[in-house]
Design an enzyme around this catalytic site. Structure first.
Site, PDB file in Angstrom:
ATOM      1  N   ASP A 398       0.765  -1.145  -0.006  1.00  0.00           N
ATOM      2  CA  ASP A 398       0.080  -0.034  -0.073  1.00  0.00           C
ATOM      3  C   ASP A 398       0.873   1.382  -0.236  1.00  0.00           C
ATOM      4  O   ASP A 398       2.061   0.959   0.358  1.00  0.00           O
ATOM      5  CB  ASP A 398      -1.023  -0.152   1.256  1.00  0.00           C
ATOM      6  N   GLU A 401       2.567   4.847  -4.118  1.00  0.00           N
ATOM      7  CA  GLU A 401       2.965   5.629  -5.235  1.00  0.00           C
ATOM      8  C   GLU A 401       4.326   6.345  -5.142  1.00  0.00           C
ATOM      9  O   GLU A 401       4.528   6.816  -6.389  1.00  0.00           O
ATOM     10  CB  GLU A 401       1.474   6.605  -5.337  1.00  0.00           C
ATOM     11  N   ASP A 489      -8.820   3.776  -2.530  1.00  0.00           N
ATOM     12  CA  ASP A 489      -9.850   4.083  -1.917  1.00  0.00           C
ATOM     13  C   ASP A 489     -10.997   4.630  -2.480  1.00  0.00           C
ATOM     14  O   ASP A 489     -11.098   5.590  -2.831  1.00  0.00           O
ATOM     15  CB  ASP A 489      -9.452   5.143  -0.802  1.00  0.00           C
TER      16      ASP A 489
END
Ligand code: GLC
Length: 812
Positions: A398, A401, A489
């Site tokens: 997670d 990025e 999300d």
């Protein structure tokens, strides 16, 4: 500092053969290179000055299978290359002035035409693809908006959009699109990849209806053209270059239950017990960040998780696997060995003035491993030891990025981030040459991608006999080699439910077969009705995980008994379909074809099929038409050409046609294509449980069918050495007035103990004769024997892997 101006690429001055597969191009101060692969794929690189080092291997591209070509001077100037082989045929023409590249098929039809090449001295580059006014454009990785992205201006720069999935860009960038062109000879597909990890932009026929503009921020141009003509051909070629998703462990195809967070061993045990007590099929439980000690990655919280090994053991007894979140940010805590080690080993990204860079994320200030270095990937893989030692089965990557924030508010354990971190001064190693440093921004879109590569290495190190299971939020073209993808999300809203279908279809068309959205939605309260509709289609996502934010509860029983029963039915359906879904993953591994397909995948020439964005083909045989709107109890369904059966009632239609079907809350409209043999099993509570009936072949007549049913141990890598059981299946719809099902000899070395096989022929009138291997079977009896009732013929046969030929007269 202003950006350097763009200048058109100068005329072709000279070319030089570059054996065996290409040509080097000299265009004044610009250099280029053109190569052809044996499958007809074309790779073009163009840059100011010298070409940058080739990053293909570092990005995980598959070895290039070079064609053998002889470039030749064209009469009108410029150079051409042609190749024809069993896997593909293509011709490439380079026009000298203005510089342009055309890719043609063997009949001389132009497949792709690249024009308007322009470069800036800082490495930015742009190019345009000429398009037909009616061409449609799909893929582009993880994108919101419509299925056909024509008319959009898209950005590729991985970032956390803070639950705004309608924004662009999102977490993961795949600068690849599949174009569906309308030609006089019918529809034809091809694909284009801008294989540059720096941020890029696509103008998808927005400024001009016959032009797709592409622009990158650094690194010059690297373009690949993948000829079709079918979407499956394009994905086969795209994945031959960017890699294919290895088959996952079979358990990973079961339902995953996740929450931010199940934050203590007791809570996880209670959850597991409750799931089993309520007989809700589920295979995995995820531990979000609160299992860690102060958000230090790879640690266990000493109070809340005092005995993770015991937890894993007990969960295993109940048929659950544990998946752990791993974030890349390493808490900048000089007392902590992982951070100290990382600093000493030079593993973290650095600032321009050569300090360890830190950003704000869950643990506070955190350093970011530089995954562009192979040494760092090895080091990161090593850090996973504590997770593998306790028996964690899967890793979720997670925040990669990477995400971080400018400022934060802390309320107890909760952090309220103010996003918008500045990484402009951050540097990383050049993955092709670690002695060189590049701005992080030049490699931005490959950060999570290379983290997943490292995570995969951790599995190879600590669990070499097991198939890895990695799931990621961020990634780049080719991520499928290393990880499954979830779309980050989302919100518990009907519009995000609807969006998930289009997003997952476009991700699938971007080479990512194993993908899913958070079932029920991540943030905001979820209503019972929304959850019911979400789990119905979510249970058919390639990757099916319920996940939600803190402050809400999203287990299937939180919405009342009626919805719990709906969830149970949806998850049981997934388990029944597991042999089919698993087969689709094997197909993805072999050919790059994703399990989730838009209708045009199988019906490219059917005009209305290309417009359908709220129905999904799951493999070649299943068509799902989920209800995606509040309060709706019936919906229109478009059935493409052919025979279609209602999955639950065997109702029969002949397409193309639009029908309106009844869809009470309990029902997901699901159809099976006539001419299908669907391998199923009886439902189980988890993948490891033994199904009462391990193989039930559901036969839907209406057309001939040919396929392969593949089985293996579902967990190890032995399948690579041939430990599989492969059975050819052929259906002859009308063989001399009879329906004939041929089951081939079981091949491969995976042993299956003798078992009972049930065959169900749907939409079947009472038979006059049923034979197996030309021997008459008697009705009513046990195996071998048959029974008929309510339009279904059920045949039971002992199955020892020998070939079988079942005939039913008359043909349905
Ligand atoms: C990110 C993830 C989400 C997770 C949360 C806490 O927002 O996308 O899935 O629950 O971080 O780790």
């Amino acid at each position: 500092m202003g950006e350097a101006p763009f200048a058109p690429v100068p005329a072709l001055r000279a070319w030089r053969s570059r054996p065996p597969d290409g040509v080097a191009l000299e265009l004044g101060a610009v250099h280029g290179e053109l190569r052809i692969a044996r499958d007809g794929c074309v790779r073009l690189r163009v840059a100011s000055g010298a070409l940058p080092p080739d990053r293909a291997a570092a990005l995980g591209r598959e070895p290039w299978s070079a064609a053998r070509v002889e470039p030749f001077e064209r009469d009108e100037g410029g150079v051409a290359l042609a190749f024809e082989g069993p896997q593909g045929a293509v011709c490439v023409e380079v026009a000298p002035q203005p510089f342009g590249v055309r890719v043609l098929d063997r009949a001389g039809v132009v497949l792709a035409e690249l024009t308007d090449f322009a470069l800036a001295s800082d490495g930015r580059a742009r190019v345009a693809l000429r398009a037909g006014a009616r061409d449609r454009f799909f893929g582009f990785g993880e994108k919101s908006g419509p299925l056909d992205q024509r008319g959009r201006r898209l950005r590729m720069r991985n970032q956390d959009p803070d639950v705004r999935l309608d924004r662009d860009p999102l977490y993961l960038s795949i600068p690849f699109f599949l174009r569906l062109a309308s030609t006089r000879a019918g529809r034809r597909a091809d694909g284009v990849l801008l294989d540059v990890p720096a941020p890029s932009r696509f103008d998808v026929a927005a400024s001009h209806p016959e032009r797709v503009g592409m622009e990158t921020d650094a690194g010059g141009l690297e373009l690949l053209v993948f000829p079709g003509p079918s979407p499956a051909d394009v994905l086969r070629r795209y994945s031959a270059w960017t890699g294919r998703a290895p088959r996952p462990p079979r358990w990973a195809l079961g339902h995953h239950q996740s929450r931010w967070s199940y934050a203590s061993e007791q809570e996880v045990r209670r959850l597991a017990a409750e799931i089993r007590r309520r007989r809700l099929p589920t295979d995995a439980i995820h531990l979000d960040i609160d299992h860690m000690d102060g958000f230090r990655v790879f640690t266990w919280h000493p109070k809340r998780f005092p005995d993770p090994k015991g937890l894993v053991r007990d969960l295993a007894t109940a048929g659950f696997r544990l998946v752990c979140f791993v974030d890349p940010g390493v808490k900048a805590d000089p007392q902590w060995s992982v951070f100290r080690d990382g600093v000493e080993g030079g593993h973290f990204c650095r600032t321009r003035d050569d300090r360890v860079f830190t950003l704000k994320v869950w643990p506070g200030d955190a350093a970011l491993p530089d995954f562009a270095r192979s040494e760092t990937r090895r080091w990161w893989a090593d850090q996973h030891r504590p997770l593998f030692e306790v028996g964690v089965a899967g890793i979720l990557n997670d925040m990669n990025e990477p995400a971080g924030w400018r400022r934060e508010l802390r309320i107890g354990r909760r952090v309220v981030p103010l996003r918008g971190q500045d990484l402009s001064g951050v540097e990383q190693a050049d993955p092709a040459d670690p002695t060189r440093r590049l701005p992080h921004e030049h490699l931005r879109n490959a950060y999570g991608h290379l983290e997943c590569r490292a995570t995969r290495e951790a599995f190879e190190r600590f669990a070499p006999e097991r198939r890895p299971f990695v799931i990621t939020r961020s990634g780049f073209a080719g991520i499928q080699r290393w990880a499954a993808v979830w779309t980050g999300d989302n919100l518990s809203t009907w519009s995000h439910l609807r969006l998930s279908v289009r997003m997952l279809l476009n991700l699938s068309l971007s080479g990512v077969p194993l993908c899913g959205a958070d079932i029920g939605g991540f943030a905001l309260p979820c209503s019972s009705e929304l959850y019911a509709r979400w789990i119905q289609i979510g249970a058919l996502y390639p990757f099916a995980r319920t996940h939600s934010m803190w402050g809400k509860r999203q287990e299937p029983w939180r919405f009342g008994r009626r919805v719990e029963a709906i969830a149970r039915a949806a998850l049981e359906l997934r388990m029944r379909l597991l042999p089919y879904l698993y087969g689709l993953c094997c197909e993805a591994e072999a050919s790059g074809a994703p399990p989730w397909r838009p209708l045009f995948w199988h019906f490219p020439d059917d005009e209305p099929a290309a417009d359908v964005d709220d129905q999904v083909l799951i493999g070649p045989s299943l068509l799902a038409a989920p209800v995606l709107t509040r309060g709706v109890r019936e919906r229109q369904v478009y059935l493409p050409p052919g025979t279609w059966f209602g999955f639950d009632d065997d109702s029969r239609w002949v397409g193309p046609r639009r029908i309106t079907v009844h869809a009470p809350l309990e029902r997901l409209p699901l159809f099976v294509r006539g001419g299908s043999v669907l391998p199923t099993q009886s439902p189980v509570l988890h993948e490891g449980a033994r199904p009462e009936e391990p193989l039930v072949l559901q036969v839907f007549p209406g057309a001939d069918f040919q396929g392969t049913h593949e089985e293996d141990d579902g967990e190890s890598l032995a399948y690579r050495a041939g430990r599989v059981a492969r059975t050819a299946l052929r259906l002859f719809d009308r063989a001399g007035g009879r329906l004939r099902l041929e089951i081939g000899t079981r091949e491969g070395t995976h042993a299956i103990p003798p078992r009972l096989l049930r065959i169900v022929v749907h939409g079947c009138p009472p038979p006059l004769r049923v034979t197996c291997d030309a021997t008459l079977l008697s009705p009513g009896a046990d195996a071998p024997g048959w029974r008929w009732g309510e339009g279904r013929l059920e045949v039971r046969l002992p199955d020892a892997g020998t070939p079988r030929c079942l005939e039913v007269e008359p043909a349905p």
